[in-house]
Design a protein around this motif. Structure first.
Motif, PDB file in Angstrom:
ATOM      1  N   THR A 182      13.575 117.902 -33.982  1.00  0.00           N
ATOM      2  CA  THR A 182      13.892 119.021 -33.098  1.00  0.00           C
ATOM      3  C   THR A 182      14.371 118.524 -31.735  1.00  0.00           C
ATOM      4  O   THR A 182      15.289 119.095 -31.138  1.00  0.00           O
ATOM      5  N   ILE A 230      14.067 112.283 -25.305  1.00  0.00           N
ATOM      6  CA  ILE A 230      13.449 113.607 -25.430  1.00  0.00           C
ATOM      7  C   ILE A 230      12.379 113.502 -26.505  1.00  0.00           C
ATOM      8  O   ILE A 230      12.677 113.157 -27.656  1.00  0.00           O
ATOM      9  N   SER A 236       5.919 115.036 -27.930  1.00  0.00           N
ATOM     10  CA  SER A 236       4.607 114.378 -27.934  1.00  0.00           C
ATOM     11  C   SER A 236       4.547 113.179 -27.004  1.00  0.00           C
ATOM     12  O   SER A 236       3.481 112.801 -26.526  1.00  0.00           O
ATOM     13  N   GLY A 237       5.694 112.558 -26.794  1.00  0.00           N
ATOM     14  CA  GLY A 237       5.712 111.319 -26.015  1.00  0.00           C
ATOM     15  C   GLY A 237       5.168 110.141 -26.797  1.00  0.00           C
ATOM     16  O   GLY A 237       4.935 109.062 -26.238  1.00  0.00           O
ATOM     17  N   VAL A 275       2.799 122.328 -36.346  1.00  0.00           N
ATOM     18  CA  VAL A 275       3.647 121.151 -36.578  1.00  0.00           C
ATOM     19  C   VAL A 275       5.110 121.475 -36.245  1.00  0.00           C
ATOM     20  O   VAL A 275       5.845 120.641 -35.712  1.00  0.00           O
ATOM     21  N   ALA A 276       5.514 122.687 -36.530  1.00  0.00           N
ATOM     22  CA  ALA A 276       6.894 123.075 -36.214  1.00  0.00           C
ATOM     23  C   ALA A 276       7.016 123.292 -34.703  1.00  0.00           C
ATOM     24  O   ALA A 276       6.311 124.114 -34.120  1.00  0.00           O
ATOM     25  N   GLN A 291      12.494 122.251 -23.677  1.00  0.00           N
ATOM     26  CA  GLN A 291      13.393 121.083 -23.568  1.00  0.00           C
ATOM     27  C   GLN A 291      14.797 121.543 -23.177  1.00  0.00           C
ATOM     28  O   GLN A 291      15.468 120.908 -22.353  1.00  0.00           O
ATOM     29  N   LYS A 312      13.910 124.255 -38.939  1.00  0.00           N
ATOM     30  CA  LYS A 312      12.696 125.075 -38.916  1.00  0.00           C
ATOM     31  C   LYS A 312      12.456 125.723 -40.273  1.00  0.00           C
ATOM     32  O   LYS A 312      11.349 125.719 -40.785  1.00  0.00           O
ATOM     33  N   VAL A 341       4.798 111.590 -35.041  1.00  0.00           N
ATOM     34  CA  VAL A 341       5.091 110.534 -36.010  1.00  0.00           C
ATOM     35  C   VAL A 341       4.973 109.192 -35.282  1.00  0.00           C
ATOM     36  O   VAL A 341       5.918 108.687 -34.689  1.00  0.00           O
TER      37      VAL A 341
END
Ligand code: M6R
Length: 366
Positions: free
Chosen positions: A60, A104, A107-108, A156-157, A165, A243, A363
């Motif tokens: 995303t 971008i 979660s970083g 999660v989505a 963003q 999505k 991830v």
């Protein structure tokens, strides 16, 4: 903790008026047509000297990056490449140090994005992270951080972090563009006024979600689905498809609508619904011809269009409306519609919406 909502995803979709407001709070000056981003620690001279932007992201966040490319090119006159982090790491990027790298990552913590930023820093590129998580690893790996202020996202989505963003990218593009003398004060003012209207406009979409729910019933038994858009609506199409596949397990593809006739048109039948993002803008006539192409192959077409657009009704089966907005800002509104469309499709199929099979929220492995 779901505040009365059936799923975190639905709750997070509804939080968007607030998450967007929080992301731009205190940064926009309507009067001056400026965006203040002191946290970047970028000198005016440095900004003027920039030659290129490289955006690095996954999933995303990568889709948001495509919108960023169009914005930086239009508003700041900066050539921009958007790289998939897992590819960038193992390619041979040609970087000379006068580029800005923008990572971008909601979660970083995405392993590939972190590694790609490390690799770009080794070329001497200045880096900015756009992230939602204070103190995440990316904030230590980058020279500066622009936070999206969406609050924790559990589903999660990605939903509210995606639209935040986009807002961060609008702000960055206006900021760079004003200093580089590309976007005028008046154009910037229009955009800023438009951005401030987004929370209220999103609320209007949320208030009419029943219509989107009814439309979703048409998807639930389909195997494949296409999302098409042009220019700024192309990343919206990509994100709409991601999505839908992620939470409803329907095979979905996002396409730049002009690419249809180069292959995917062969797959269009009365069994493949096509979602066309058709808000007004300079490619509106073009997407209308693409809609006609798929209608001629008997596809059911669902259009996302401006609320005062009556012409579109002649060409499509269902119209999902968004409040009319500045052309550059419409992707935020259309994305909310597509999030709801995916949500209600997955709900009709009784899928595990907040925790889709095989997927993790962040991830952290390659
Ligand atoms: O935390 P990040 O933004 O780096 O995550 C990147 C992707 O893993 C993420 O956007 C993923 O595609 C989402 N599950 C999409 O909804």
């Amino acid at each position: 903790e779901k505040a009365g909502y059936e799923h975190f995803m639905l709750k997070e979709i509804h939080e968007q008026p607030t998450s967007i407001q929080n992301t731009f709070a205190g940064k926009l000056s309507e009067l001056e047509g400026t965006v203040t981003l002191d946290e970047l620690y970028l000198e005016r001279d440095e900004i003027k000297r920039l030659k290129r932007v490289t955006i690095i992201a996954c999933g995303t966040s990568w889709n948001a990056g495509i919108l960023g490319k169009y914005l930086f090119e239009k508003l700041a006159g900066l050539h921009t490449d958007v790289e998939t982090a897992s590819e960038f790491r193992y390619s041979n990027p040609v970087l000379c140090g006068e580029e800005l790298t923008i990572a971008i990552t909601q979660s970083g913590e995405t392993a590939d994005t972190l590694a790609a930023v490390r690799s770009s820093s080794s070329y001497g590129c200045r880096s900015i992270a756009i992230t939602n998580v204070v103190g995440s690893t990316i904030t230590r790996e980058s020279d500066s951080v622009l936070y999206t202020r969406s609050g924790p996202e559990i589903g999660v989505a990605a939903t509210k972090t995606f639209t935040a963003q986009l807002v961060a990218l609008y702000m960055l593009a206006i900021h760079l563009g004003r200093i580089r003398g590309v976007v005028s004060a008046n154009e910037a003012k229009d955009l800023i006024v438009g951005m401030k209207r987004l929370p209220g406009q999103i609320q209007k979409i949320l208030n009419k979600k029943e219509m989107i729910k009814e439309c979703a019933a048409q998807f639930a038994d389909k195997r494949d689905c296409f999302f098409i858009g042009r220019y700024l609506n192309y990343p919206v199409a990509l994100e709409g498809a991601l999505k839908l596949k992620e939470i409803s397990y329907i095979h979905a593809e996002g396409y730049a609508a002009g690419e249809l006739k180069h292959g995917p048109l062969a797959l269009i039948t009365d069994e493949t619904p096509v979602v066309a993002i058709a808000t007004r803008g300079h490619t509106y006539e073009k997407i209308l011809s693409n809609i006609k192409e798929v209608k001629a192959r008997n596809a059911t077409v669902i259009a996302v269009a401006d609320d005062d657009d009556t012409e579109i009704d002649k060409y499509v089966d269902i119209v999902l409306r968004v409040p009319s907005s500045h052309e550059l800002l419409a992707p935020v509104l259309s994305s909310v519609v597509l999030q709801l469309l995916s949500y209600y499709t997955a709900l009709a199929k009784d899928c595990s919406i907040d925790k889709p099979r095989n997927l993790a929220k962040s991830v952290t492995v390659e």
